[in-house]
Design a protein around this motif. Structure first.
Motif, short mmCIF file in Angstrom:
data_model
loop_
_atom_site.label_atom_id
_atom_site.label_comp_id
_atom_site.label_asym_id
_atom_site.label_seq_id
_atom_site.Cartn_x
_atom_site.Cartn_y
_atom_site.Cartn_z
N ARG A 1 3.91 1.33 -11.57
CA ARG A 1 3.09 0.21 -11.12
C ARG A 1 3.92 -0.76 -10.30
O ARG A 1 5.15 -0.82 -10.42
CB ARG A 1 2.42 -0.50 -12.29
CG ARG A 1 3.37 -1.29 -13.16
CD ARG A 1 2.63 -1.94 -14.32
NE ARG A 1 3.56 -2.72 -15.12
CZ ARG A 1 3.39 -4.00 -15.43
NH1 ARG A 1 2.32 -4.63 -15.03
NH2 ARG A 1 4.28 -4.64 -16.15
N LEU A 2 3.23 -1.49 -9.47
CA LEU A 2 3.83 -2.52 -8.63
C LEU A 2 3.03 -3.79 -8.87
O LEU A 2 1.79 -3.77 -8.82
CB LEU A 2 3.74 -2.11 -7.16
CG LEU A 2 4.11 -3.16 -6.12
CD1 LEU A 2 5.57 -3.57 -6.26
CD2 LEU A 2 3.83 -2.62 -4.73
N ARG B 1 2.49 1.75 -3.46
CA ARG B 1 1.53 2.24 -4.45
C ARG B 1 1.22 3.71 -4.23
O ARG B 1 1.04 4.47 -5.18
CB ARG B 1 0.27 1.39 -4.45
CG ARG B 1 0.55 0.01 -5.05
CD ARG B 1 -0.70 -0.77 -5.38
NE ARG B 1 -0.32 -1.95 -6.17
CZ ARG B 1 -0.66 -3.19 -5.87
NH1 ARG B 1 -1.42 -3.44 -4.82
NH2 ARG B 1 -0.26 -4.18 -6.64
N ASP C 1 1.93 6.69 -6.87
CA ASP C 1 0.84 7.63 -7.13
C ASP C 1 0.51 7.80 -8.62
O ASP C 1 0.50 8.91 -9.14
CB ASP C 1 1.17 8.98 -6.50
CG ASP C 1 -0.03 9.92 -6.51
OD1 ASP C 1 -1.17 9.43 -6.40
OD2 ASP C 1 0.18 11.14 -6.63
N GLU D 1 0.83 -1.21 0.00
CA GLU D 1 0.00 0.00 0.00
C GLU D 1 0.87 1.26 0.00
O GLU D 1 0.59 2.22 -0.73
CB GLU D 1 -0.93 0.01 1.22
CG GLU D 1 -2.09 -0.94 1.08
CD GLU D 1 -3.02 -0.89 2.29
OE1 GLU D 1 -3.24 0.21 2.83
OE2 GLU D 1 -3.51 -1.97 2.69
#
Length: 134
Positions: free
Chosen positions: A94-95, A86, A90, A83
């Motif tokens: 991407r993860l 990510r 912002d 979390e």
């Protein structure tokens, strides 16, 4: 292939070079890819150099050997790290985490606009995953 199914995409690719065409085959096939690209070039009447664009983004890939496969959500520390990552990205990257289908590994992929930030996020997720899943 799984992400393609989830998003309804008919075309996908992997950093390994595999290109996936969902309508034709569930796996990468070099001859199939060459034929599809040749068909696009022939139909357009343009040289491939004018049809292809590629924007490379800084990327970090980590593999973490795991003793067990548990959902990411079931690990509070790993969920929190994901979390946080990510939120840091912002929308600028991407993860993606997934377990290998053939080895006891958690694969961690981070992409973004800043190479140092991408590496730092990948390092933090890797550290957390090693602690939570080993």
């Amino acid at each position: 292939a799984k992400l393609m199914e989830e998003t309804g995409a008919s075309l996908g690719g992997e950093t390994s070079g595999h290109v996936l065409f969902a309508p034709f085959s569930p796996s990468g096939d070099g001859i199939q890819t060459a034929l599809v690209v040749a068909g696009v070039v022939a139909a357009s009447g343009e040289p491939l150099s004018r049809l292809a664009t590629l924007e490379k983004a800084p990327q970090a890939l980590r593999n973490v050997r795991v003793s067990r496969r548990q959902s990411i959500e079931s690990s509070p520390e790993l969920s929190a790290a994901v979390e946080k990552a990510r939120a840091v990205l912002d929308g600028r990257g991407r993860l993606f985490l997934r377990y290998s289908g053939t080895e006891p590994l958690l694969r961690i992929l981070v992409e973004g606009t800043d190479p140092a930030e991408v590496a730092a996020i990948a390092d933090e997720i890797e550290r957390t995953a090693r602690s939570a899943l080993s």
